[in-house]
Design a protein around this motif. Structure first.
Motif, PDB file in Angstrom:
ATOM      1  N   THR A  21       0.839  -1.203   0.000  1.00 16.15           N
ATOM      2  CA  THR A  21       0.000   0.000   0.000  1.00 16.15           C
ATOM      3  C   THR A  21       0.869   1.246   0.000  1.00 16.15           C
ATOM      4  N   LYS A  22       1.953   1.226   0.762  1.00  6.12           N
ATOM      5  CA  LYS A  22       2.883   2.362   0.762  1.00  6.12           C
ATOM      6  C   LYS A  22       3.458   2.585  -0.639  1.00  6.12           C
ATOM      7  N   HIS A  23       3.807   1.493  -1.323  1.00  4.03           N
ATOM      8  CA  HIS A  23       4.362   1.610  -2.667  1.00  4.03           C
ATOM      9  C   HIS A  23       3.325   2.214  -3.617  1.00  4.03           C
ATOM     10  N   ARG A  24       2.076   1.742  -3.526  1.00  2.00           N
ATOM     11  CA  ARG A  24       1.021   2.295  -4.382  1.00  2.00           C
ATOM     12  C   ARG A  24       0.778   3.768  -4.088  1.00  2.00           C
ATOM     13  N   ALA A  25       0.878   4.155  -2.830  1.00  2.33           N
ATOM     14  CA  ALA A  25       0.696   5.563  -2.477  1.00  2.33           C
ATOM     15  C   ALA A  25       1.791   6.420  -3.111  1.00  2.33           C
ATOM     16  N   LEU A  26       3.013   5.937  -3.105  1.00  2.90           N
ATOM     17  CA  LEU A  26       4.092   6.675  -3.762  1.00  2.90           C
ATOM     18  C   LEU A  26       3.866   6.747  -5.271  1.00  2.90           C
ATOM     19  N   GLU A  27       3.372   5.659  -5.856  1.00  2.00           N
ATOM     20  CA  GLU A  27       3.075   5.666  -7.296  1.00  2.00           C
ATOM     21  C   GLU A  27       2.045   6.731  -7.642  1.00  2.00           C
ATOM     22  N   ALA A  28       1.113   6.974  -6.740  1.00  4.60           N
ATOM     23  CA  ALA A  28       0.086   7.987  -6.972  1.00  4.60           C
ATOM     24  C   ALA A  28       0.687   9.390  -7.017  1.00  4.60           C
ATOM     25  N   HIS A  29       1.896   9.533  -6.508  1.00  4.93           N
ATOM     26  CA  HIS A  29       2.585  10.828  -6.506  1.00  4.93           C
ATOM     27  C   HIS A  29       3.801  10.798  -7.421  1.00  4.93           C
ATOM     28  N   ALA A  30       3.772   9.953  -8.414  1.00  7.82           N
ATOM     29  CA  ALA A  30       4.918   9.780  -9.304  1.00  7.82           C
ATOM     30  C   ALA A  30       5.281  11.067 -10.041  1.00  7.82           C
ATOM     31  N   SER A  31       4.344  12.003 -10.167  1.00  5.16           N
ATOM     32  CA  SER A  31       4.664  13.270 -10.829  1.00  5.16           C
ATOM     33  C   SER A  31       5.688  14.067 -10.022  1.00  5.16           C
ATOM     34  N   GLN A  32       5.845  13.725  -8.765  1.00  5.58           N
ATOM     35  CA  GLN A  32       6.847  14.362  -7.913  1.00  5.58           C
ATOM     36  C   GLN A  32       8.130  13.542  -7.978  1.00  5.58           C
ATOM     37  N   ALA A  33       8.588  13.307  -9.201  1.00  6.74           N
ATOM     38  CA  ALA A  33       9.701  12.384  -9.433  1.00  6.74           C
ATOM     39  C   ALA A  33      10.934  12.728  -8.622  1.00  6.74           C
ATOM     40  N   SER A  34      11.186  13.999  -8.401  1.00  6.28           N
ATOM     41  CA  SER A  34      12.387  14.348  -7.641  1.00  6.28           C
ATOM     42  C   SER A  34      12.285  13.890  -6.196  1.00  6.28           C
ATOM     43  N   ASP A  35      11.070  13.750  -5.693  1.00  4.76           N
ATOM     44  CA  ASP A  35      10.877  13.321  -4.307  1.00  4.76           C
ATOM     45  C   ASP A  35      10.732  11.811  -4.160  1.00  4.76           C
ATOM     46  N   VAL A  36       9.983  11.171  -5.060  1.00  3.64           N
ATOM     47  CA  VAL A  36       9.669   9.762  -4.875  1.00  3.64           C
ATOM     48  C   VAL A  36      10.263   8.839  -5.926  1.00  3.64           C
ATOM     49  N   GLY A  37      10.782   9.389  -6.994  1.00  5.80           N
ATOM     50  CA  GLY A  37      11.281   8.569  -8.092  1.00  5.80           C
ATOM     51  C   GLY A  37      12.298   7.533  -7.667  1.00  5.80           C
ATOM     52  N   VAL A  38      13.219   7.921  -6.820  1.00  5.99           N
ATOM     53  CA  VAL A  38      14.261   6.980  -6.388  1.00  5.99           C
ATOM     54  C   VAL A  38      13.658   5.820  -5.608  1.00  5.99           C
ATOM     55  N   PHE A  39      12.627   6.074  -4.812  1.00  3.14           N
ATOM     56  CA  PHE A  39      11.999   5.009  -4.042  1.00  3.14           C
ATOM     57  C   PHE A  39      11.240   4.046  -4.949  1.00  3.14           C
ATOM     58  N   LEU A  40      10.603   4.580  -5.988  1.00  6.14           N
ATOM     59  CA  LEU A  40       9.860   3.729  -6.912  1.00  6.14           C
ATOM     60  C   LEU A  40      10.780   2.866  -7.762  1.00  6.14           C
ATOM     61  N   SER A  41      12.028   3.274  -7.894  1.00  5.35           N
ATOM     62  CA  SER A  41      12.974   2.497  -8.699  1.00  5.35           C
ATOM     63  C   SER A  41      13.611   1.349  -7.918  1.00  5.35           C
ATOM     64  N   LEU A  42      13.361   1.267  -6.623  1.00  5.95           N
ATOM     65  CA  LEU A  42      13.943   0.203  -5.799  1.00  5.95           C
ATOM     66  C   LEU A  42      13.270  -1.137  -6.080  1.00  5.95           C
ATOM     67  N   SER A  43      14.029  -2.206  -5.931  1.00  3.40           N
ATOM     68  CA  SER A  43      13.416  -3.534  -6.020  1.00  3.40           C
ATOM     69  C   SER A  43      12.447  -3.683  -4.847  1.00  3.40           C
ATOM     70  N   SER A  44      11.503  -4.598  -4.979  1.00  3.37           N
ATOM     71  CA  SER A  44      10.524  -4.782  -3.900  1.00  3.37           C
ATOM     72  C   SER A  44      11.193  -5.208  -2.596  1.00  3.37           C
ATOM     73  N   GLU A  45      12.285  -5.980  -2.699  1.00  2.00           N
ATOM     74  CA  GLU A  45      13.001  -6.420  -1.494  1.00  2.00           C
ATOM     75  C   GLU A  45      13.637  -5.233  -0.772  1.00  2.00           C
ATOM     76  N   VAL A  46      14.282  -4.342  -1.519  1.00  2.00           N
ATOM     77  CA  VAL A  46      14.935  -3.175  -0.908  1.00  2.00           C
ATOM     78  C   VAL A  46      13.876  -2.211  -0.378  1.00  2.00           C
ATOM     79  N   PHE A  47      12.797  -2.027  -1.134  1.00  2.00           N
ATOM     80  CA  PHE A  47      11.703  -1.166  -0.678  1.00  2.00           C
ATOM     81  C   PHE A  47      11.169  -1.670   0.661  1.00  2.00           C
ATOM     82  N   ALA A  48      10.987  -2.980   0.794  1.00  2.00           N
ATOM     83  CA  ALA A  48      10.473  -3.565   2.037  1.00  2.00           C
ATOM     84  C   ALA A  48      11.442  -3.342   3.195  1.00  2.00           C
TER      85      ALA A  48
END
Length: 88
Positions: free
Chosen positions: A28-55
């Protein structure tokens, strides 16, 4: 430090609970960040992480409990309400 030069968060000495989150909450946290993907400078790096690293990065939340002077505990604060505890 935040953009305003002030510290972000609370000092570790004030943290009482480290709570491991269930996979569905991490997702759910990952999906919430995806909803703000237009803020690439803030969340882009987190969305590019593998699911294991994100967890690893987002799978634990930390809470203060001002009335509790004790040390930090790595546990679920209310055992009877642990995710899955109320379901069979």
């Amino acid at each position: 430090m935040g953009d305003d030069g002030r510290p972000i968060g609370s000092p570790q000495s004030q943290i009482r609970w480290a709570v491991d989150l269930p996979e569905r909450v991490i997702a759910t946290k990952h999906r919430a960040l995806e909803a703000h993907a237009s803020q690439a400078s803030d969340v882009g790096v987190f969305l590019s992480l593998s699911s294991e690293v994100f967890a690893i990065m987002f799978g634990t939340e930390y809470y203060r409990e001002p009335a509790d002077p004790g040390p930090m505990r790595h546990a679920w604060p209310v055992p009877s309400q642990r995710p899955g505890a109320l379901r069979g």
